[in-house]
Design a protein around this motif. Structure first.
Motif, PDB file in Angstrom:
ATOM      1  N   UNK A   1     -19.410  -6.593  -6.566  1.00 52.06           N
ATOM      2  CA  UNK A   1     -19.684  -5.154  -6.438  1.00 52.06           C
ATOM      3  C   UNK A   1     -19.941  -4.780  -4.988  1.00 52.06           C
ATOM      4  N   UNK A   2     -20.535  -5.707  -4.260  1.00 51.56           N
ATOM      5  CA  UNK A   2     -20.766  -5.455  -2.838  1.00 51.56           C
ATOM      6  C   UNK A   2     -19.447  -5.410  -2.082  1.00 51.56           C
ATOM      7  N   UNK A   3     -18.578  -6.348  -2.425  1.00 46.97           N
ATOM      8  CA  UNK A   3     -17.288  -6.400  -1.738  1.00 46.97           C
ATOM      9  C   UNK A   3     -16.462  -5.149  -2.055  1.00 46.97           C
ATOM     10  N   UNK A   4     -16.495  -4.755  -3.324  1.00 45.08           N
ATOM     11  CA  UNK A   4     -15.723  -3.571  -3.725  1.00 45.08           C
ATOM     12  C   UNK A   4     -16.264  -2.333  -3.016  1.00 45.08           C
ATOM     13  N   UNK A   5     -17.561  -2.309  -2.850  1.00 45.91           N
ATOM     14  CA  UNK A   5     -18.164  -1.185  -2.140  1.00 45.91           C
ATOM     15  C   UNK A   5     -17.686  -1.133  -0.691  1.00 45.91           C
ATOM     16  N   UNK A   6     -17.659  -2.295  -0.079  1.00 44.87           N
ATOM     17  CA  UNK A   6     -17.197  -2.382   1.303  1.00 44.87           C
ATOM     18  C   UNK A   6     -15.722  -1.999   1.399  1.00 44.87           C
ATOM     19  N   UNK A   7     -14.937  -2.540   0.515  1.00 44.28           N
ATOM     20  CA  UNK A   7     -13.498  -2.275   0.516  1.00 44.28           C
ATOM     21  C   UNK A   7     -13.226  -0.800   0.235  1.00 44.28           C
ATOM     22  N   UNK A   8     -14.042  -0.263  -0.666  1.00 48.39           N
ATOM     23  CA  UNK A   8     -13.871   1.140  -1.041  1.00 48.39           C
ATOM     24  C   UNK A   8     -13.991   2.090   0.139  1.00 48.39           C
ATOM     25  N   UNK A   9     -14.749   1.685   1.142  1.00 44.21           N
ATOM     26  CA  UNK A   9     -14.881   2.536   2.333  1.00 44.21           C
ATOM     27  C   UNK A   9     -13.538   2.731   3.021  1.00 44.21           C
ATOM     28  N   UNK A  10     -12.682   1.743   2.889  1.00 45.02           N
ATOM     29  CA  UNK A  10     -11.421   1.795   3.633  1.00 45.02           C
ATOM     30  C   UNK A  10     -10.192   1.849   2.726  1.00 45.02           C
ATOM     31  N   UNK A  11     -10.444   2.063   1.446  1.00 49.91           N
ATOM     32  CA  UNK A  11      -9.327   1.999   0.495  1.00 49.91           C
ATOM     33  C   UNK A  11      -8.224   3.003   0.847  1.00 49.91           C
ATOM     34  N   UNK A  12      -8.608   4.200   1.313  1.00 56.38           N
ATOM     35  CA  UNK A  12      -7.596   5.203   1.664  1.00 56.38           C
ATOM     36  C   UNK A  12      -6.716   4.707   2.808  1.00 56.38           C
ATOM     37  N   UNK A  13      -7.371   4.057   3.759  1.00 60.75           N
ATOM     38  CA  UNK A  13      -6.600   3.556   4.898  1.00 60.75           C
ATOM     39  C   UNK A  13      -5.651   2.445   4.453  1.00 60.75           C
ATOM     40  N   UNK A  14      -6.175   1.531   3.647  1.00 60.70           N
ATOM     41  CA  UNK A  14      -5.348   0.409   3.203  1.00 60.70           C
ATOM     42  C   UNK A  14      -4.146   0.919   2.404  1.00 60.70           C
ATOM     43  N   UNK A  15      -4.413   1.851   1.506  1.00 61.59           N
ATOM     44  CA  UNK A  15      -3.320   2.360   0.666  1.00 61.59           C
ATOM     45  C   UNK A  15      -2.241   3.032   1.527  1.00 61.59           C
ATOM     46  N   UNK A  16      -2.683   3.777   2.508  1.00 62.53           N
ATOM     47  CA  UNK A  16      -1.722   4.437   3.403  1.00 62.53           C
ATOM     48  C   UNK A  16      -0.889   3.426   4.181  1.00 62.53           C
ATOM     49  N   UNK A  17      -1.555   2.401   4.685  1.00 67.88           N
ATOM     50  CA  UNK A  17      -0.837   1.362   5.430  1.00 67.88           C
ATOM     51  C   UNK A  17       0.192   0.682   4.527  1.00 67.88           C
ATOM     52  N   UNK A  18      -0.209   0.369   3.315  1.00 70.89           N
ATOM     53  CA  UNK A  18       0.720  -0.276   2.375  1.00 70.89           C
ATOM     54  C   UNK A  18       1.929   0.620   2.124  1.00 70.89           C
ATOM     55  N   UNK A  19       1.682   1.910   2.032  1.00 70.86           N
ATOM     56  CA  UNK A  19       2.786   2.827   1.762  1.00 70.86           C
ATOM     57  C   UNK A  19       3.725   2.868   2.957  1.00 70.86           C
ATOM     58  N   UNK A  20       3.164   2.785   4.123  1.00 70.17           N
ATOM     59  CA  UNK A  20       4.006   2.816   5.315  1.00 70.17           C
ATOM     60  C   UNK A  20       4.969   1.629   5.300  1.00 70.17           C
ATOM     61  N   UNK A  21       4.451   0.456   4.950  1.00 69.94           N
ATOM     62  CA  UNK A  21       5.296  -0.736   5.049  1.00 69.94           C
ATOM     63  C   UNK A  21       6.118  -0.984   3.790  1.00 69.94           C
ATOM     64  N   UNK A  22       5.534  -0.729   2.641  1.00 69.16           N
ATOM     65  CA  UNK A  22       6.254  -1.038   1.398  1.00 69.16           C
ATOM     66  C   UNK A  22       7.087   0.135   0.911  1.00 69.16           C
ATOM     67  N   UNK A  23       6.847   1.279   1.457  1.00 70.72           N
ATOM     68  CA  UNK A  23       7.631   2.480   1.179  1.00 70.72           C
ATOM     69  C   UNK A  23       7.367   3.150  -0.175  1.00 70.72           C
ATOM     70  N   UNK A  24       7.115   2.367  -1.186  1.00 72.21           N
ATOM     71  CA  UNK A  24       6.972   2.940  -2.527  1.00 72.21           C
ATOM     72  C   UNK A  24       5.500   3.125  -2.874  1.00 72.21           C
ATOM     73  N   UNK A  25       5.112   4.319  -3.303  1.00 68.37           N
ATOM     74  CA  UNK A  25       3.711   4.528  -3.672  1.00 68.37           C
ATOM     75  C   UNK A  25       3.222   3.550  -4.741  1.00 68.37           C
ATOM     76  N   UNK A  26       4.082   3.269  -5.717  1.00 68.54           N
ATOM     77  CA  UNK A  26       3.629   2.366  -6.785  1.00 68.54           C
ATOM     78  C   UNK A  26       3.391   0.966  -6.234  1.00 68.54           C
TER      79      UNK A  26
END
Lengths: 196, 424
Positions: free
Chosen positions: A29-54
Motif C-alpha cells: 500500500x505504501x508503494x502504491x501510494x508512492x507510485x500513485x503520485x506519478x501514475x499520470x506521468x507514467x501513463x503518459x510516457x507509456x502512451x508516447x512510446x507504445x502509442x496505444x492507450x490500451x
C-alpha cells in the motif's frame, strides 16, 4: 477506494520517506501510494512510446509490478527521476520484444511558439503581429477557430468549452491542439515571407 | 514529493480532467521544458487528444489499489500463498503430463481477473511458468484457490470497474489505414540500458502496428471538409420595421455581427453551425435554424420575455455586445463611448455626402483602425469601400465622433472595425 485516494492526496511524507518505509515493510500500500503520485506521468510516457492507450494502460500496471521488486532492492536517490528511466526503459524493451520499430513522434515547441505569439500581442507596438495572428486565425477551420478563441481569448477551460459546444472533451482538446499547430505553421510562414 | 513537482502534477490532473485554462496550460508547458518526464507524458497524451485519459487513469488507480491490497504486507503474508500455488502448479503440470492432455480448454472460462493472477505468480516464481501449458494450469489452479481475504463490498464494485474493457473505438480502423501514409517518424537512436526481462508483459497484448492516430487528425482533409459560408439576413419587427443593432451570434462562440440601420446583417459562419442566436434589448431572444443557401428573414417579437432569455442563456453563452460588422477577434472588443447606439446616432446626424464624389456613388465603407488607450483612433485602414471620397468621409466621421474605450483591464491598443453606409 476512498481510503486510497485520501492516501494519495496526503503529501506530508516525502518520496524518500515513503520509499524507505516500503523497503522496511514491503507493504505494497505504501508503494502504491508512492507510485500513485506519478501514475499520470507514467501513463503518459507509456502512451508516447507504445502509442496505444490500451497498451499504455497495461504497461503502467506492468511497471508497477516491476517496481515491487526493484524498489525494494535498489538504493534510490531521486525516486521521480529513477521512475522515469524505469518507465521509459520498460516501454522501449517492450517495443524491442515485439520487434516493432521504435519510433517516436516529436512535436517540438508547438505550444511555446503560440504562447510567445500570445505574449507579444500584449505589447503596444505589435499591431502588425496581431493582424497576422488574426489572419491566421481566420484560416483555421471553424471548429478549431471557435475552440481557440474560447480557450485563449475568453479563458474558458476545455470542459466549459465542451459543455457549451456540446462536444466531447477529447474533441475540444483535439481542436485546440490542432488549431494551435496550424496557427504556428501559418505564423511561421508569414514571418518567413516578411523576412524575404 | 517536492513542492513544485506536486504543483505540476496537480496541473497535469487538471489538464486531464479538462478543467485547465490557457494560462495554466502555459505554466504546464513551461514546466515541461526542464522536465523530460513531464514532457514525455504530455507528448504521449497529445498523441491521443481525443482519448478519455481521465477514465483510463481512474481504471489504473483502481487496478493499482486492488493490486496493492492483494500484495498486502509484503513477504510474510503472500509467501505461503505463492508456495501453495507453486506446489499446486507442479502437481497439475504433472497430471497434465501424465494424461498427455494438451492444455488450453480449461483456461478459457477464466475471468479476466483470474487471468491476471498468473502474471503475478510468474514474476515471483519465474521457473514454474515457462511452458504455455503450465500457464493455463496456473489459471485453472488459481480458480480453486480460496478467494483472497474478505474484501469490503466496495471492493467488488471496483473490480467491475477495473475489469471493464475500454469502449470500442469506431474510428480505430480508419486511423490504422491512414497511418500507413503518415511520414516516418524519427528513430530513437540510443536505447538506454535495458532492465531485466519480465515475463508478464506478453499479456499486455500489443498486436496492432504502431498506428499514429495523429496521422488522421493532422491530415489536411479535416481542414478542407469544413467550409465557411456567408449568411445574409434581414431582421424586422412584427410590423415590418428593420431592427438595428441586433446581435447575431453563433451559440457559445465569439463570432457574430450586428445588424445595420437597415436591419441587415452579413455573417460568415462555419458550415457546420446550424443555429444562430439573436439578441436585442427590448425584444425576445430568437434562436433560428440556418437552412442551406437561404436569405434569413427573421422577425423579432417585441417585449423582453424573461423566461425566453433565461432559457436561452442557459443553453447558450451569455450575450455579448459586438462591433457592427465585426467578426469579433479579441474579446471583448473596444467600444465607442455611449455604446454603438450613440455612435450610430452621431454618424446619422453628421454624415455628409462628399461633394467630390461621383453622383451615384454609394454603398458601405468598412474600416479597420486602432483604438489607443486614450480613446483616440489611429491607423485607419479601408477594408472595403465604393470609392475614396466615401472612405475619407467615413474616417472623418469616426475621428470626430465619440471617443472609444478599451475593455476593462486592457491598457494596450486594440484593433476594431466599423461600417458606415452611404446611400443617396
Amino acid at each position: 477506494m476512498r481510503r486510497f485516494f485520501l492516501q494519495g492526496g496526503k503529501q506530508d511524507q516525502s518520496d524518500g520517506e515513503l520509499l524507505a518505509r516500503y523497503q522496511r515493510s514491503s507493504d505494497q500500500e505504501l508503494l502504491a501510494q508512492l507510485y500513485g503520485r506519478y501514475a499520470e506521468l507514467v501513463y503518459g510516457v507509456c502512451m508516447k512510446y507504445l502509442k496505444e492507450p490500451a497498451a499504455a494502460e497495461d504497461a503502467t500496471m506492468a511497471i508497477y509490478e516491476e517496481l515491487v521488486d526493484k524498489a525494494r532492492g535498489h538504493e534510490i536517490d531521486k525516486f521521480r527521476s529513477w521512475l522515469y528511466v524505469l518507465a521509459k526503459n520498460h516501454c522501449l524493451m517492450q517495443l524491442r520484444r515485439e520487434k516493432r520499430n521504435i519510433t517516436v513522434n516529436y512535436e517540438p515547441g508547438i505550444m511555446h511558439s503560440l504562447d510567445s505569439q500570445h505574449h507579444t500581442m500584449e505589447r503596444s507596438d505589435e499591431n502588425e503581429e496581431e493582424a497576422r495572428l488574426k489572419d491566421c486565425l481566420e484560416q483555421l477551420n471553424p471548429q478549431q477557430q471557435q475552440c481557440i478563441q474560447m480557450f485563449y481569448y475568453r479563458d474558458h477551460s476545455y470542459k466549459e468549452i465542451a459543455e457549451m459546444l456540446k462536444e466531447r472533451l477529447g474533441k475540444v482538446r483535439s481542436h485546440i491542439q490542432n488549431g494551435r499547430r496550424n496557427l504556428r505553421i501559418c505564423l511561421e510562414e508569414k514571418e518567413k515571407k516578411l523576412k524575404n | 514529493m517536492p513542492e513544485n513537482t506536486s504543483n505540476i502534477i496537480q496541473l497535469l490532473r487538471r489538464w486531464l480532467s479538462g478543467e485547465i485554462r490557457a494560462t495554466e496550460e502555459q505554466q504546464l508547458d513551461r514546466g515541461a521544458e526542464e522536465d523530460p518526464f513531464l514532457r514525455d507524458a504530455l507528448d504521449g497524451y497529445r498523441q491521443h487528444p481525443e482519448a478519455d485519459h481521465e477514465a483510463a487513469m481512474n481504471r489504473i488507480r483502481g487496478k493499482l489499489q486492488e493490486r496493492s491490497r492483494r500484495g498486502g504486507g509484503g513477504y510474510v503474508r503472500w509467501l505461503p500463498r505463492v508456495a501453495a500455488a507453486a506446489a499446486m502448479l507442479l502437481l497439475i503440470g504433472a497430471v497434465l503430463w501424465l494424461i498427455n492432455l494438451p492444455g488450453g480448454g480449461d483456461g478459457t472460462a477464466l475471468s479476466e481477473r483470474d487471468m491476471r493472477r498468473p502474471r503475478q505468480m510468474e514474476q515471483i516464481e519465474p521457473k514454474e511458468t515457462v511452458a504455455e501449458e503450465a500457464e493455463t494450469a496456473t489459471g485453472a489452479e488459481l480458480q480453486t484457490e480460496p478467494p483472497p481475504p474478505p474484501e469490503a463490498e466496495t471492493a467488488r464494485e471496483e473490480k467491475q470497474v477495473t475489469t471493464a474493457a475500454p469502449p470500442p473505438k469506431p474510428e480505430a480502423r480508419r486511423e490504422e489505414a491512414l497511418a500507413l501514409d503518415s511520414p516516418p517518424a524519427a528513430d530513437i537512436a540510443a536505447v538506454e540500458p535495458a532492465p531485466a526481462l519480465d515475463s508478464f508483459s506478453e499479456a499486455a497484448g500489443l498486436t496492432a502496428p504502431a498506428a499514429a492516430r495523429q496521422a488522421l487528425r493532422e491530415s489536411p482533409q479535416e481542414d478542407s471538409l469544413a467550409q465557411a459560408r456567408q449568411l445574409v439576413g434581414l431582421i424586422t419587427t412584427s410590423s415590418g420595421d428593420p431592427v438595428t443593432g441586433a446581435q447575431i451570434q453563433l451559440p457559445g462562440a465569439d463570432f457574430g455581427t450586428v445588424t445595420d440601420s437597415g436591419g441587415r446583417f452579413q455573417l460568415e459562419a462555419p458550415a457546420w453551425q446550424e443555429q444562430l442566436v439573436i439578441y436585442r434589448p427590448g425584444y425576445a431572444d430568437a434562436v433560428i435554424t440556418v437552412e442551406q443557401g437561404q436569405a434569413l428573414n427573421i422577425t423579432l417579437e417585441e417585449g423582453e420575455r424573461a423566461a425566453t432569455r433565461e432559457r436561452a442563456a442557459k443553453r447558450l453563452a451569455p450575450p455579448q455586445p459586438l462591433t457592427e460588422g465585426t467578426q469579433a477577434f479579441v474579446w471583448p472588443p473596444p467600444q465607442p463611448e455611449g455604446g454603438f447606439d450613440a455612435l450610430e446616432k452621431y454618424v446619422d446626424t453628421h454624415r455628409q455626402y462628399p461633394e467630390t464624389a461621383t453622383r451615384g456613388l454609394e454603398g458601405t465603407v468598412h474600416l479597420q483602425f486602432t483604438v489607443e488607450p486614450g480613446g483616440e483612433l489611429s491607423n485607419f485602414k479601408v477594408l472595403e469601400s465604393p470609392g475614396d471620397p466615401l472612405s475619407r468621409e467615413a474616417i472623418r466621421l469616426l475621428q470626430d465622433g465619440p471617443a472609444w474605450e478599451l475593455p476593462e483591464g486592457r491598457s494596450t491598443p486594440m484593433l476594431a472595425t466599423y461600417r458606415v453606409g452611404f446611400n443617396r
